[in-house]
Design a protein around this motif. Sequence first.
Motif, PDB file in Angstrom:
ATOM      1  N   LYS A  12       0.856  -1.193   0.000  1.00  0.00           N
ATOM      2  CA  LYS A  12       0.000   0.000   0.000  1.00  0.00           C
ATOM      3  C   LYS A  12       0.888   1.238   0.000  1.00  0.00           C
ATOM      4  O   LYS A  12       1.668   1.447   0.936  1.00  0.00           O
ATOM      5  N   GLY A  15      -0.759   8.340  -1.194  1.00  0.00           N
ATOM      6  CA  GLY A  15      -0.551   9.399  -2.181  1.00  0.00           C
ATOM      7  C   GLY A  15       0.580  10.329  -1.778  1.00  0.00           C
ATOM      8  O   GLY A  15       1.290  10.866  -2.637  1.00  0.00           O
ATOM      9  N   GLY A  55      -4.233  10.785  -1.394  1.00  0.00           N
ATOM     10  CA  GLY A  55      -4.237  11.899  -0.444  1.00  0.00           C
ATOM     11  C   GLY A  55      -3.391  13.092  -0.860  1.00  0.00           C
ATOM     12  O   GLY A  55      -3.608  14.204  -0.383  1.00  0.00           O
ATOM     13  N   ARG A  59      -8.495  14.112  -0.465  1.00  0.00           N
ATOM     14  CA  ARG A  59      -9.090  13.127   0.445  1.00  0.00           C
ATOM     15  C   ARG A  59     -10.558  13.480   0.609  1.00  0.00           C
ATOM     16  O   ARG A  59     -10.878  14.611   0.991  1.00  0.00           O
ATOM     17  N   GLY A  60     -11.422  12.519   0.353  1.00  0.00           N
ATOM     18  CA  GLY A  60     -12.856  12.793   0.359  1.00  0.00           C
ATOM     19  C   GLY A  60     -13.337  13.478   1.622  1.00  0.00           C
ATOM     20  O   GLY A  60     -13.965  14.536   1.570  1.00  0.00           O
ATOM     21  N   HIS A  76     -15.744  11.605  -2.154  1.00  0.00           N
ATOM     22  CA  HIS A  76     -15.050  10.315  -2.123  1.00  0.00           C
ATOM     23  C   HIS A  76     -14.786   9.796  -3.535  1.00  0.00           C
ATOM     24  O   HIS A  76     -13.725   9.232  -3.814  1.00  0.00           O
ATOM     25  N   THR A 137     -11.758   0.788  -3.584  1.00  0.00           N
ATOM     26  CA  THR A 137     -12.699  -0.323  -3.663  1.00  0.00           C
ATOM     27  C   THR A 137     -13.765  -0.051  -4.723  1.00  0.00           C
ATOM     28  O   THR A 137     -14.568  -0.924  -5.021  1.00  0.00           O
ATOM     29  N   SER A 139     -16.041   2.080  -4.069  1.00  0.00           N
ATOM     30  CA  SER A 139     -17.177   2.546  -3.254  1.00  0.00           C
ATOM     31  C   SER A 139     -16.729   3.658  -2.317  1.00  0.00           C
ATOM     32  O   SER A 139     -15.609   3.621  -1.791  1.00  0.00           O
ATOM     33  N   THR A 144      -8.208   4.040   1.058  1.00  0.00           N
ATOM     34  CA  THR A 144      -7.449   3.048   0.290  1.00  0.00           C
ATOM     35  C   THR A 144      -6.792   2.011   1.216  1.00  0.00           C
ATOM     36  O   THR A 144      -6.361   0.971   0.742  1.00  0.00           O
TER      37      THR A 144
HETATM   38  N1  UDP Z   1     -11.704   6.546  -1.466  1.00  0.00           N
HETATM   39  C1  UDP Z   1     -12.982   6.016  -1.484  1.00  0.00           C
HETATM   40  N2  UDP Z   1     -13.131   4.657  -1.557  1.00  0.00           N
HETATM   41  C2  UDP Z   1     -12.069   3.808  -1.596  1.00  0.00           C
HETATM   42  C3  UDP Z   1     -10.763   4.350  -1.539  1.00  0.00           C
HETATM   43  C4  UDP Z   1     -10.615   5.722  -1.490  1.00  0.00           C
HETATM   44  O1  UDP Z   1     -13.977   6.730  -1.443  1.00  0.00           O
HETATM   45  O2  UDP Z   1     -12.265   2.582  -1.666  1.00  0.00           O
HETATM   46  C5  UDP Z   1     -11.541   7.998  -1.479  1.00  0.00           C
HETATM   47  C6  UDP Z   1     -11.556   8.618  -0.076  1.00  0.00           C
HETATM   48  O3  UDP Z   1     -12.252   9.841  -0.122  1.00  0.00           O
HETATM   49  C7  UDP Z   1     -10.081   8.859   0.192  1.00  0.00           C
HETATM   50  C8  UDP Z   1      -9.554   9.211  -1.182  1.00  0.00           C
HETATM   51  O4  UDP Z   1     -10.287   8.345  -2.046  1.00  0.00           O
HETATM   52  O5  UDP Z   1      -9.871   9.911   1.109  1.00  0.00           O
HETATM   53  C9  UDP Z   1      -8.072   9.031  -1.397  1.00  0.00           C
HETATM   54  O6  UDP Z   1      -7.622   7.868  -0.774  1.00  0.00           O
HETATM   55  P1  UDP Z   1      -6.802   7.878   0.637  1.00  0.00           P
HETATM   56  O7  UDP Z   1      -7.191   9.067   1.437  1.00  0.00           O
HETATM   57  O8  UDP Z   1      -6.990   6.555   1.254  1.00  0.00           O
HETATM   58  O9  UDP Z   1      -5.331   8.062   0.099  1.00  0.00           O
HETATM   59  P2  UDP Z   1      -3.933   7.975   0.908  1.00  0.00           P
HETATM   60  O10 UDP Z   1      -4.165   8.514   2.292  1.00  0.00           O
HETATM   61  O11 UDP Z   1      -3.540   6.540   0.946  1.00  0.00           O
HETATM   62  O12 UDP Z   1      -3.017   8.791   0.067  1.00  0.00           O
END
Ligand code: UDP
Length: 251
Positions: A12, A15, A55, A59-60, A76, A137, A139, A144
């Motif tokens: 994993k 971002g 991210g 980030r949603g 999201h 996912t 959804s 992530t």
């Molecule tokens: N997200 C989502 N569904 C998922 C994975 C990600 O809605 O299955 C959206 C969520 O809003 C999240 C954004 O995508 O904040 C970016 O992913 P994440 O914040 O997990 O990124 P990371 O922190 O790993 O960079």
Amino acid sequence: MSSTPYRRVLLKLSGESFARAGERGIAMDEVVHIARQTVQAASRGVELAIVIGGGNILRGGSFTAGNAAIQEATAHYMGMLATVINGLALQDAVESLGAQTRLMTAIRMDGVAEPYIRRRARRHLEKGRIVILAAGTGSPYVTTDTAAAQRALELGADILMKATRVDGVYSDDPEKNPHALLYRELTYQQVREQNLRVMDATAISQCMEHGMPILVFNYRREGNIERAVAGERVGTLVGPRRDEEPATPAD
Ligand code: UDP
């Protein structure tokens, strides 16, 4: 020749590993740096699937907080699309280093990437391609991290490796508290009971339920992804140890 205890690894990458420290967006030199580390790790003979975060772009949850005009679900979906932008950057960076990749997305976007189909992803892995998994996912309302746990399970990975900016799991935020202790090993129960920052609660629950080990380690230390894949002792290992020993701080 394989020189790793693992057959298949789910990595994993957040971002933020694509941006310079404290900045947002994509810095291609950072992407190439992390791509080089992943290609070196894959050259150990492990099958490598990568779930990429978003991210660094959006980030949603936090985006909605300051934007009342945007519905949370919409934000999201925007976050999931951000992971696809990162996925495209990572794919080209990895391929520029001579490795073969496939980018698969949980939200269909023909012409940009393949749709994520579990059996097809497994086939790519068996053929030695680095499989980059984007759009989480598919959804909303999860991160992530949850996507990484989900894919690690369904792709039959031996371990989920979460690359972070710190050396592993600490008793407190090491960027704020210099006295925070680094743990070398933890059980899922300890993570949950002590509310330790490893992954989000859904991801931890899924891994715990199915006994998927999680290694949390620092990608900023050169060569650490390869070391982790080689089974060297880096970071914090979270697993299904049965005993109820208290968490052990590192020496
Ligand atoms: N997200 C989502 N569904 C998922 C994975 C990600 O809605 O299955 C959206 C969520 O809003 C999240 C954004 O995508 O904040 C970016 O992913 P994440 O914040 O997990 O990124 P990371 O922190 O790993 O960079």
